[in-house]
Design an enzyme around this catalytic site. Structure first.
Site, PDB file in Angstrom:
ATOM      1  N   GLN A  90       0.829  -1.211   0.000  1.00 55.35           N
ATOM      2  CA  GLN A  90       0.000   0.000   0.000  1.00 55.35           C
ATOM      3  C   GLN A  90       0.866   1.265   0.000  1.00 55.35           C
ATOM      4  OE1 GLN A  90      -3.160   0.671  -0.472  1.00 55.35           O
ATOM      5  NE2 GLN A  90      -3.673  -1.476  -0.789  1.00 55.35           N
ATOM      6  N   SER A  91       1.907   1.264  -0.793  1.00 56.83           N
ATOM      7  CA  SER A  91       2.821   2.406  -0.801  1.00 56.83           C
ATOM      8  C   SER A  91       2.224   3.621  -1.519  1.00 56.83           C
ATOM      9  CB  SER A  91       4.123   1.986  -1.489  1.00 56.83           C
ATOM     10  OG  SER A  91       4.873   3.121  -1.827  1.00 56.83           O
ATOM     11  N   ASN A  92       2.238   4.738  -0.825  1.00 56.23           N
ATOM     12  CA  ASN A  92       1.823   5.998  -1.457  1.00 56.23           C
ATOM     13  C   ASN A  92       2.902   6.488  -2.421  1.00 56.23           C
ATOM     14  OD1 ASN A  92      -0.656   6.489   0.166  1.00 56.23           O
ATOM     15  ND2 ASN A  92       0.838   6.432   1.829  1.00 56.23           N
TER      16      ASN A  92
END
Ligand SMILES: Cc1ncc(COP(=O)(O)O)c(C=O)c1O
Length: 353
Positions: A90-92
């Site tokens: 879930q990396s921004n």
């Protein structure tokens, strides 16, 4: 060289930068949060301000927009046509890089590191992952999430393969030993903060930032020192414990000082990292994370995410309760975004529903 915001701007001028963000981001007071804490504590608390970097544009915004303006600038200066990047599922950072690449007509490969165990389908498919797909990123899965070295090795082999195929890949790693170009984005933010103040100064007595890859923390701290500000910058740990994060921030600060050729500006004692609100590990929520999400939403209509910004806001709240800002007039919290992850964490945020 003088330590002023103008002198800092001069250092940044001319460095390769792709301007895609919506800047300046707003600066707002969190009056209802401050009143809530003041009532609870039975005494005044400083004015609590928020720098709305969650509103920095580009695919829902966040701190990664500022950072990637400089990384993509460096990639373009190197003649790259393909972005290769690694991060948590879930990396921004990856989502924002995928958006930049789409906008700039570059190919983008993202390596999804499985750092948080026991997560279900919504985590692996929704939120930032959904957006990565939408921006046309090519996905690579890496199962050993917390093995940072192995993740970088695997990323290097993806880049090597792309090179053999005739592409010009540019590696966007956040490892502690690479040139910290990403930290430049928060030095630019420091200039912006001075410009936003009516008196042209830094009216805040203390600053609170999240500390993960440390690009935000290093850029803010070094930028502030280069601009002549001497107040404390509290880094709230979101991935590592305070000891290892302090070492990381210090070593990246030294690399950033080298990169700018400014000499050693930040004394070791200026690096403050607190892990009291981290919980058991990266991406795992604890009571203070839930409380921060609840207070931000109910009192300020602010959206904070469970991985980064609820933890850093919990830090602001916790430090206020502990009296760290006693006697101060204004404290600044830098809101670094993270909105899409909320959808991937829906059932962790409301486990009974
Ligand atoms: C929303 C958000 N806030 C904070 C951070 C941490 O910032 P940094 O990596 O610059 O330490 C991240 C990192 O991914 C992030 O995505």
């Amino acid at each position: 060289m003088m330590r002023t915001p103008d002198a800092l701007q001069l250092r940044l001028d001319g460095l390769p930068r792709v301007r895609l963000g919506h800047f300046p981001t707003p600066l707002e007071k969190m009056e209802r949060l401050a009143s809530h804490l003041s009532e609870e504590l039975g005494k005044p608390v400083p004015s609590l301000w928020v720098k709305r970097d969650d509103c920095s544009g580009v695919a829902t915004g966040g701190n990664k927009v500022r950072q990637l303006e400089y990384s993509f600038g460096a990639a373009q200066a190197a003649g790259a046509d393909t972005a290769v990047i690694t991060g948590a599922v879930q990396s921004n950072y990856m989502r924002t890089a995928a958006a930049f690449a789409a906008k700039l007509g570059m190919e983008c490969h993202v390596q999804l590191e499985n750092r948080v165990e026991g997560m279900g389908e919504e985590y692996h498919k929704s939120g930032n992952v959904l957006l990565d797909r939408m921006f046309g990123a090519r996905m690579h899965h890496f199962p050993l999430g917390e093995d940072e070295k192995a993740a970088d090795t695997n990323l290097n082999s993806i880049a090597a393969r792309l090179k053999r195929e005739g592409k010009k890949p540019y590696l966007f790693t956040l490892s502690a030993d690479t040139k910290p170009v990403t930290s430049l984005g928060y030095m630019q933010c420091v200039v912006e903060l001075f410009e936003q103040s009516i008196a042209g100064d830094m009216p805040f007595d203390a600053v609170v930032v999240p500390s993960g890859s440390a690009a935000t923390h290093v850029g803010t701290l070094l930028g502030l020192r280069l601009a002549g500000y001497t107040g404390p910058v509290h880094g709230i740990c979101v991935r590592r414990d305070a000891k290892s994060q302090t070492e990381r921030v210090l070593s990246i600060t030294r690399l950033a000082e080298d990169m700018l050729g400014c000499g050693e500006i930040v004394p070791e004692s200026d690096v403050i990292c607190r892990d009291d609100w981290l919980g058991p590990s990266y991406g795992k929520m604890v009571e203070s994370t839930h409380e921060a999400i609840d207070l931000a939403g109910r009192l300020e209509a602010l959206i904070v995410d469970p991985v980064y910004t609820a933890k850093s806001l919990a830090g602001l709240i916790g430090l206020t309760r502990a009296g760290a800002f006693e006697g101060m007039g204004n404290v600044l919290y830098i809101h670094t975004g993270g909105l899409p992850a909320l959808f991937a964490y829906r059932s962790a945020i409301y486990p009974d529903d």
